[in-house]
Design a protein around this motif. Structure first.
Motif, short mmCIF file in Angstrom:
data_model
loop_
_atom_site.label_atom_id
_atom_site.label_comp_id
_atom_site.label_asym_id
_atom_site.label_seq_id
_atom_site.Cartn_x
_atom_site.Cartn_y
_atom_site.Cartn_z
N LEU A 78 0.83 -1.21 0.00
CA LEU A 78 0.00 0.00 0.00
C LEU A 78 0.85 1.25 0.00
CD1 LEU A 78 -2.80 -1.20 2.43
CD2 LEU A 78 -3.05 -0.71 -0.01
N ASN A 79 1.98 1.24 0.71
CA ASN A 79 2.88 2.38 0.65
C ASN A 79 3.36 2.63 -0.77
OD1 ASN A 79 3.22 3.72 3.20
ND2 ASN A 79 4.20 1.87 3.99
N SER A 80 3.68 1.54 -1.48
CA SER A 80 4.12 1.68 -2.87
C SER A 80 3.02 2.26 -3.74
CB SER A 80 4.56 0.32 -3.41
OG SER A 80 4.92 0.40 -4.77
N LEU A 81 1.79 1.76 -3.58
CA LEU A 81 0.67 2.25 -4.38
C LEU A 81 0.38 3.72 -4.08
CD1 LEU A 81 -1.79 -0.78 -4.14
CD2 LEU A 81 -0.24 -0.21 -6.01
N PHE A 82 0.46 4.11 -2.81
CA PHE A 82 0.15 5.50 -2.46
C PHE A 82 1.29 6.44 -2.83
CE2 PHE A 82 -3.38 3.75 -0.11
CZ PHE A 82 -4.35 4.74 -0.23
N ARG A 83 2.50 5.95 -2.96
CA ARG A 83 3.56 6.80 -3.50
C ARG A 83 3.26 7.18 -4.94
NH1 ARG A 83 7.14 3.64 -0.31
NH2 ARG A 83 7.45 2.15 -2.01
N GLU A 84 2.68 6.24 -5.69
CA GLU A 84 2.39 6.50 -7.10
C GLU A 84 1.08 7.26 -7.27
OE1 GLU A 84 2.16 3.86 -11.17
OE2 GLU A 84 3.85 3.77 -9.80
N HIS A 85 0.09 6.98 -6.42
CA HIS A 85 -1.22 7.63 -6.50
C HIS A 85 -1.55 8.18 -5.13
CE1 HIS A 85 -1.75 5.65 -10.40
NE2 HIS A 85 -1.39 4.53 -9.82
N LYS A 86 -1.23 9.45 -4.90
CA LYS A 86 -1.29 10.06 -3.57
C LYS A 86 -2.64 9.84 -2.89
CE LYS A 86 0.08 12.95 -0.26
NZ LYS A 86 1.14 12.60 0.69
N ASN A 87 -3.71 10.05 -3.61
CA ASN A 87 -5.04 9.96 -3.00
C ASN A 87 -5.83 8.82 -3.64
OD1 ASN A 87 -6.80 10.73 -1.07
ND2 ASN A 87 -7.50 12.60 -2.08
N LEU A 88 -5.30 7.65 -3.55
CA LEU A 88 -5.85 6.47 -4.19
C LEU A 88 -7.27 6.19 -3.69
CD1 LEU A 88 -5.06 4.21 -6.17
CD2 LEU A 88 -4.18 2.92 -4.22
N PRO A 89 -8.26 6.09 -4.59
CA PRO A 89 -9.66 5.95 -4.17
C PRO A 89 -10.05 4.50 -3.91
CG PRO A 89 -9.58 6.20 -6.55
CD PRO A 89 -8.15 6.29 -6.06
N LEU A 90 -9.48 3.89 -2.88
CA LEU A 90 -9.72 2.50 -2.56
C LEU A 90 -10.74 2.35 -1.44
CD1 LEU A 90 -6.24 0.70 -2.53
CD2 LEU A 90 -8.06 0.48 -4.24
N VAL A 91 -11.59 1.32 -1.55
CA VAL A 91 -12.46 0.86 -0.48
C VAL A 91 -12.03 -0.55 -0.12
CG1 VAL A 91 -14.82 0.19 0.11
CG2 VAL A 91 -14.41 2.31 -1.16
N ALA A 92 -11.89 -0.83 1.16
CA ALA A 92 -11.42 -2.14 1.60
C ALA A 92 -12.59 -3.05 1.91
CB ALA A 92 -10.53 -1.99 2.84
#
Length: 503
Positions: A325-339
């Motif tokens: 998740l840290n890797s994904l959020f580095r690429e997409h700062k405000n990633l629109p994910l629902v868990a």
């Protein structure tokens, strides 16, 4: 520390939407498409004040039609392609539109497209740009599908060694020999992308956001596993060493054996999860919000030995979810994910979810077991939550209520102050009135349909993923009723979708 400062904008306002997979749209043929009925459904949502259209994964399916076991995590399902659009582009004659199967019609349209390639420079340029921008998955997918046609018996592990092991000379030879079918599969994805982007643009104009679903695991018989064998836990023959599933839970007293190969997490982490970052980028081309299915598998996954069909014999294994998740959020700062945090959820899973400010899910059908601490009861919600009456894996709410013991029915009625509302309106209004910022209602519940209209029965193989609705099932007063409820419960956000959707 998480890289997200605030929840994604679409998750900050109170809003509501509908769960409906595009295959369930009305129309001719065996499933819905991205044609006129999809646009009509967007109009219905907008007229009803509903600002989210949630759907299941969009990938091309195997014969069982499950959107959670697809042939590619990047490709769109070609069965959703609107053939009338191909007629309008003059790549398909009206005669062939109705006299051939959809697959035959798509291939005939591809032949026409390529035979007149030089006469349509704008379309040709668009096609070449699409192929260039998506080559990181499209080349392997198109070859994989062409090879499946050549070797229809068994999955890719039964192919000749040259292509099973992806040897350079063998791959180059098959690309030459299969040039025409490869181009057809590329054409299908080009058309799917164009039709999807047109629908998404129309939905944005109507202030309707598209809400997708990303399965945590991928099918073994897929272009993704074949093209990236080192990233999965496979033996020398390409067979899974361990497979995914879940232990016994609400949906299955014996647990579930999904059969997906597990990831080689060490290999994925070695290149900063590039495969995952590319996968998420594809989802963001399609959707404004994305549900991460089986989120708990990022904290720990249920590992079942491939040699046994019994999910009970599995074990929990820790996963590098925080690093991913840290890797994904580095690429997409405000990633629109629902868990999707349903099932066996531990404190560690919730800490991971909350540290990245991801909203979780609650389901009203799980709420009335007599435990006042049940997290699915509305008085236990936090605003940063997505509430469902039920999901695609549940019975319809009317079917669920009718199947419950009297004690469960009475607890629900007591919780709702013995309201005079009929089911499933009672559960719909309970979801809409809750403090959860997002409320999602399966279309079956808005239409008051019974168990015959269920989408999926987990643990079964037959009769799933086939349900479709018809417009006569939609009460004429439903949009007006929804507007009233959404206004009453403050679920009509004022800010524009275009502002919210800048990712």
């Amino acid at each position: 520390m998480a890289l997200r400062d605030l929840p994604h904008p679409l998750m900050r306002d109170r809003r509501a939407g509908v769960l409906l997979h595009p295959t369930s749209l009305p129309g001719e043929g065996s499933n819905g498409t991205l044609g006129v009925e999809a646009y009509r459904f967007v109009d219905f949502l907008a007229d009803s004040g509903l600002t989210l259209w949630q759907m299941l994964p969009l990938g091309p399916t195997h014969l069982n039609r499950s959107p959670y076991q697809t042939l590619s995590v990047h490709a769109g399902n070609p069965d959703l392609i609107d053939l009338d659009d191909l007629v309008a582009r003059q790549w398909l004659s009206p005669e062939h539109r109705f006299s051939e199967t959809p697959k035959q019609a798509r291939r005939r349209a591809a032949d026409c497209f390529f035979s007149h390639y030089d006469d349509q420079p704008d379309s040709a340029e668009s096609f070449e740009r699409f192929c260039y921008e998506q080559h990181h998955w499209l080349d392997d997918y198109a070859l994989f599908m062409a090879l499946r046609d050549c070797y229809p018996e068994g999955d890719w592990t039964h192919w000749p060694d040259d292509v099973r092991l992806r040897r350079t000379q063998g791959m180059a030879r098959m690309r030459r020999e299969l040039t025409q079918p490869i181009e057809i599969y590329r054409f299908e994805q080009f058309i799917f992308n164009q039709q999807w982007q047109a629908l998404r643009h129309y939905a944005r104009e109507k202030q309707v956001a598209l809400f997708g679903d990303m399965p945590i695991f991928v099918a073994h018989d897929s272009a993704d596993v074949w093209a990236n064998q080192s990233l999965f836990h496979l033996d020398a023959a390409g067979q899974p060493l361990t497979v995914a599933g879940v232990p016994p839970d609400y949906f299955s007293e014996d647990g579930q054996h999904w059969g997906n190969p597990h990831y080689n997490w060490e290999e994925m982490q070695a290149n900063d999860f590039r495969w995952w970052r590319q996968r998420v980028s594809t989802q963001l081309l399609w959707f404004d919000l994305v549900r991460l299915d089986h989120f708990r598998g990022l904290e720990a996954f249920w590992e079942i030995p491939a040699s046994t069909p019994q999910p009970r014999l599995g074990r929990w294994v820790e996963a590098p979810g925080r690093a991913l998740l840290n890797s994904l959020f580095r690429e997409h700062k405000n990633l629109p994910l629902v868990a999707e945090n349903l099932g066996v959820i531990t404190e560690e899973v919730e800490v991971l979810r909350e540290s990245f400010k991801l909203p979780g899910m609650v389901v009203l059908q799980f709420a009335f077991d007599g435990n006042s601490d049940n997290p699915h009861l509305p008085h236990n919600y936090s605003p940063h939550t997505v509430v469902y009456t039920g999901t695609h894996d549940n019975d319809t709410s009317l079917g669920w209520f009718c199947s419950q013991e009297q004690a469960v029915q009475e607890r629900l009625l007591d919780y709702c102050h013995h309201s005079q509302d009929d089911m499933p309106d009672l559960l719909v209004r309970l979801a809409l009135s809750s403090v959860a910022n997002i409320a999602i209602i399966p279309l079956q519940d808005l239409l008051g349909l019974n168990s015959e209209h269920r989408m999926n029965r987990p643990g079964t193989e037959e009769g799933n993923w086939l349900w479709r609705f018809a417009w006569p099932q939609v009460p004429p007063d439903l949009p007006q009723r929804m507007i009233h409820w959404l206004t009453l419960y403050g679920r009509q956000p004022n800010l524009s979708l275009n502002h919210h959707s800048r990712l």
